[in-house]
Design an enzyme around this catalytic site. Structure first.
Site: not given
Ligand SMILES: Cc1ncc(COP(=O)(O)O)c(C=O)c1O
Ligand SMILES: N[C@@H](CCCC[NH3+])C(=O)O
Length: 434
Positions: A290, A361, A330, A390
């Site tokens: 994933e 701000c 981030r 993200y």
């Molecule tokens: C259940 C699950 N699968 C997949 C991801 C995707 O992670 P990444 O974007 O680090 O590949 C996340 C986020 O961390 C997640 O919570």
């Molecule tokens: N949002 C995070 C990752 C989240 C992962 C979601 N499970 C980042 O920018 O690194």
């Protein structure tokens, strides 16, 4: 500074993405602007597919769409034959509107509402990933009431601490996600699921965290899941058809980051699962991954226009741009580091380090603490690299700034995926009260 990110510069010394001049893109769409290089997304997907095929295993690549979600990206993933991971009614709705085949969707989340479960089942979502006991009840009751069945995976917290920022670790025992293995929660959940004929137990899921650089956490998680399969086969005569090892494959944000190629992680995971299933004489499950960040992160660029500059004696100057934490939280949230180039001055030497500041701000709204750049003037275009994961997906309207436009580029063609918000959009859901 030398960048390792294979940046392309054209005759006018402008940064080019997908065969297009970024300065022209900015003239057409204004800034802040998010640009995705579609061929980079396809390349990464192809890399994942190759490693599975070389290892000759059944697999699915499920794009973790929290990394970047919109109609266009879902349509691209469908064209690439990927599965999709969604975590909310909103992501599910968007996938549905994009015409995505919902039988290839996995629905995640640690607090799915009854309404979300209902929508997912009625829409024919392929897999519901069960995260906790309340959810098993919620889904079971709904299925019993409506005389339906659903395919499920069980999310297991394997008790592995990934070496990454605390906020993005998910596999350690004390996590809000999944059934804990060591306390026996997972086994209790399995018994409940197997006892309910409406729940078709397809297999296990684990996700140990995000932006991970080391292979061994994944190998340990894979090993634990196969050990578990072995244990549960003996006790309950149950074997998983699917082992989903989640995402989390780290990418390079700066020149200092030296991650393994995402497919190297996957190769190690496949080999570990093969080795252990053979050792135990179990059936080889399909391996699902994933990835979110590794698919879209390196393909994204945030383009900004330089505005004001503030000198601070003895310190790096602040160079402010027309975006910031509203389009990329981030750096403020995780102290995430990025690199940038001046897209209209690609031939110019870097002469100074500056702090690239956002326009929000908040003193913490600094996009890059130490950016090595050529001398900038107002009107220059700063391109922040590797912003595709993200960034836009966590965008906000803080300070009532507008969310940027998003453009997909490939082979010299640009497609507007998401329009820039307008001020009118900001008040669209609001009522005049007095
Ligand atoms: C259940 C699950 N699968 C997949 C991801 C995707 O992670 P990444 O974007 O680090 O590949 C996340 C986020 O961390 C997640 O919570
Ligand atoms: N949002 C995070 C990752 C989240 C992962 C979601 N499970 C980042 O920018 O690194």
């Amino acid at each position: 500074m030398e960048h390792n990110f294979n940046l392309v510069t054209n005759d006018q010394h402008h940064l080019e993405i997908g065969g297009l001049d970024t300065v022209e893109l900015v003239q057409k769409y204004q800034t802040p602007l998010v640009v995705y290089d579609v061929s980079k997304i396809k390349q990464q997907i192809a890399g994942f597919k190759t490693v599975f095929e070389q290892n000759d295993v059944d697999y699915e690549i499920s794009y973790a769409s929290k990394a970047f979600s919109c109609l266009g990206i879902y349509q691209l993933m469908q064209k690439e034959n990927l599965h999709l991971d969604v975590v909310s009614g909103g992501e599910l709705f968007t996938a549905q509107q994009a015409g995505f085949d919902l039988s290839k969707v996995s629905f995640h989340g640690n607090n799915k509402s009854l309404a979300e479960i209902e929508t997912a089942v009625e829409a024919g979502v392929g897999i519901i990933v069960l995260d906790n006991f309340d959810e098993i009840d919620l889904l079971s009751n709904y299925l019993a009431d409506t005389h339906q069945q659903a395919n499920v995976l069980m999310r297991i917290t394997p008790g592995i601490s990934a070496h990454t920022h605390n906020y993005i670790q998910t596999g350690q025992e004390d996590s809000k996600f999944g059934f804990d293995l060591n306390s026996g929660q997972a086994e209790k959940a399995l018994k409940i699921i197997l006892a309910n004929p409406d729940l078709i137990m397809k297999g296990f899921h684990s996700h140990i965290g995000s932006q991970i650089f080391e292979v061994n956490g994944f190998e340990m998680a894979a090993e634990k899941l196969v050990d578990l399969a072995h244990d549960w086969y003996r006790k309950y005569d149950y074997q998983p058809e699917v082992i989903n090892v989640g995402g989390g494959f780290g990418i390079a944000y700066t020149n200092e980051d030296k991650p393994l190629a995402p497919e190297v992680f996957v190769d190690a995971i496949i080999k570990k699962i093969k080795e252990k299933t053979t050792e135990y004489g179990l059936q080889m499950p399909a391996i699902w991954i994933e990835p979110g960040r590794s698919i879209v992160g390196p393909a994204g660029y945030n383009l900004y226009t330089v505005g004001s500059r503030k000198e601070v004696p003895g310190k790096d100057a602040y160079v402010s741009v027309d975006g910031g934490m509203g389009d990329n939280i981030r750096p403020a949230l995780y102290q995430a580091e990025y690199e940038a180039v001046v897209a209209n001055k690609m031939n110019q030497e870097t002469v100074e380090t500056v702090r690239v500041a956002g326009k929000y701000c908040e003193s913490g709204d600094i996009l890059i603490q130490q950016a090595a750049l050529p001398k900038t003037q107002p009107g220059d275009v700063v391109a922040m690299l590797n912003t595709g994961a993200y960034g836009y997906s966590m965008a906000s309207n803080y300070n009532r700034n507008l969310k940027p436009a998003v453009v997909f580029v490939e082979n010299g063609q640009d497609k507007l995926a998401i329009k820039r918000q307008t001020y009118q959009d900001l008040i669209q859901l609001e009522n005049q009260l007095y």
